[in-house]
Design a protein around this motif. Structure first.
Motif, PDB file in Angstrom:
ATOM      1  N   ALA A 185      31.288  55.257  10.412  1.00 28.63           N
ATOM      2  CA  ALA A 185      31.124  54.115  11.314  1.00 28.63           C
ATOM      3  C   ALA A 185      29.717  53.540  11.229  1.00 28.63           C
ATOM      4  O   ALA A 185      29.511  52.349  11.503  1.00 28.63           O
ATOM      5  N   CYS A 186      28.758  54.369  10.860  1.00 27.31           N
ATOM      6  CA  CYS A 186      27.359  53.923  10.844  1.00 27.31           C
ATOM      7  C   CYS A 186      26.683  54.038   9.476  1.00 27.31           C
ATOM      8  O   CYS A 186      25.591  53.514   9.292  1.00 27.31           O
ATOM      9  N   HIS A 187      27.306  54.759   8.534  1.00 29.84           N
ATOM     10  CA  HIS A 187      26.642  55.023   7.256  1.00 29.84           C
ATOM     11  C   HIS A 187      27.514  54.580   6.082  1.00 29.84           C
ATOM     12  O   HIS A 187      28.741  54.708   6.136  1.00 29.84           O
ATOM     13  N   ILE A 188      26.849  54.118   5.038  1.00 29.81           N
ATOM     14  CA  ILE A 188      27.535  53.691   3.818  1.00 29.81           C
ATOM     15  C   ILE A 188      27.434  54.776   2.762  1.00 29.81           C
ATOM     16  O   ILE A 188      26.353  55.316   2.507  1.00 29.81           O
ATOM     17  N   VAL A 189      28.582  55.107   2.164  1.00 27.89           N
ATOM     18  CA  VAL A 189      28.631  55.975   0.983  1.00 27.89           C
ATOM     19  C   VAL A 189      29.408  55.238  -0.095  1.00 27.89           C
ATOM     20  O   VAL A 189      30.575  54.869   0.117  1.00 27.89           O
ATOM     21  N   SER A 190      28.762  54.996  -1.205  1.00 28.69           N
ATOM     22  CA  SER A 190      29.402  54.309  -2.342  1.00 28.69           C
ATOM     23  C   SER A 190      30.035  52.989  -1.919  1.00 28.69           C
ATOM     24  O   SER A 190      31.174  52.668  -2.291  1.00 28.69           O
ATOM     25  N   GLY A 191      29.335  52.230  -1.109  1.00 27.83           N
ATOM     26  CA  GLY A 191      29.776  50.885  -0.739  1.00 27.83           C
ATOM     27  C   GLY A 191      30.732  50.822   0.438  1.00 27.83           C
ATOM     28  O   GLY A 191      31.146  49.731   0.831  1.00 27.83           O
ATOM     29  N   THR A 219      24.593  57.262   0.092  1.00 27.81           N
ATOM     30  CA  THR A 219      25.202  57.404  -1.235  1.00 27.81           C
ATOM     31  C   THR A 219      24.500  58.453  -2.098  1.00 27.81           C
ATOM     32  O   THR A 219      25.143  59.204  -2.830  1.00 27.81           O
ATOM     33  N   ASP A 220      23.171  58.522  -2.012  1.00 32.07           N
ATOM     34  CA  ASP A 220      22.425  59.492  -2.825  1.00 32.07           C
ATOM     35  C   ASP A 220      21.571  60.398  -1.940  1.00 32.07           C
ATOM     36  O   ASP A 220      20.554  60.933  -2.387  1.00 32.07           O
TER      37      ASP A 220
END
Length: 260
Positions: free
Chosen positions: A138-144, A154-155
């Motif tokens: 809900a708050c963080h992006i992983v791989s777009g 993501t990293d």
């Protein structure tokens, strides 16, 4: 021709005696074991406070990686150590000579082959917790994919140690990432807003609240402006997850290394 060879010999001798590096030769490739030991000594004294002993990461990113996103080659790594990174907490190494910087760079590069630490958790279960019970997306992006209220992950495994990730989950305010300072505001007409500082100058301040809505205020219109150092908008998972669930989630996050 004889004079030409003499000149070459003299120039080579000068290069060696001055500790200079011949053109097109990577200084790191010429470092000795003693140089790397000296580089380690300086790293522990100057860099480990942020990057961790062994460069495993802490407040600063982990550097024990084969590839460093900001330093594609050793020259770039040298420049980062020497000049720092603008608008980040990475300072310049004014106290080091160029040779000492190369020694530190060589030591950092020597850590690139370090194996990924085996963690007790299960990455598959950790991903399931991330997507469901943790509601992290809900708050963080992983791989777009995911929300943008918090830092991109993501990293994150390549940039932060497992110890740092565990602390961020159980005590988010202990080490708040750059750009996520929490600010509480009360306007002169009693309106209250709490959010992360997006921007600030001498006369105005802009916040982004928990719903992702941006607010802008003139400081003259504020009755109170409180900067909550050591506080985070992220909830603590200390009590929300069991010990084994925390292990799983840390294992999953540690495995996020930018697609490598």
């Amino acid at each position: 021709m004889k004079l030409g060879w003499q000149m070459v010999t003299l120039m080579a001798a000068a290069v060696i005696s001055l500790g200079m590096t011949p053109p097109n030769q990577d200084p790191v490739s010429r470092l000795t074991a003693d140089d790397l030991a000296r580089g380690k000594q300086m790293f522990v004294g100057q860099c480990a406070l942020c990057h961790g002993i062994g460069a495993t990461g802490g407040r600063g990113p982990a550097l024990n990686q084969p590839d460093l996103p900001r330093a594609a080659d050793n020259s770039a790594l040298f420049q980062i150590i020497k000049n720092g990174i603008p608008e980040t907490e990475m300072p310049d190494a004014w106290q080091m000579t160029d040779r000492e910087i190369w020694q530190v760079a060589g030591y950092v590069r020597s850590l690139g082959g370090t194996a990924v630490v085996k963690l007790p958790g299960d990455t598959s279960r950790g991903k399931a917790i991330y997507d469901s019970k943790g509601a992290c997306a809900a708050c963080h992006i992983v791989s777009g994919r995911g929300g943008s209220l918090g830092p991109k992950l993501t990293d994150i495994g390549a940039r932060r140690s497992a110890a740092y990730l565990r602390e961020a989950l159980t005590d988010p305010g202990a080490s708040v990432p750059d750009g996520f300072l929490v600010v509480s505001i009360v306007t002169r007409d009693g309106h209250k807003v709490r959010g992360m500082r997006a921007n600030e100058d001498s006369f105005t301040i802009q916040l982004r609240d928990a719903a992702g809505v941006f607010h802008s205020f003139r400081k003259l219109d504020l009755a109170e402006l409180k900067k909550e150092f050591g506080s985070s908008m992220m909830p603590a998972y200390r009590d929300a997850l069991s010990a084994s669930e925390l292990d799983d989630l840390v294992a999953y996050l540690s495995g996020l290394r930018g697609g490598k």
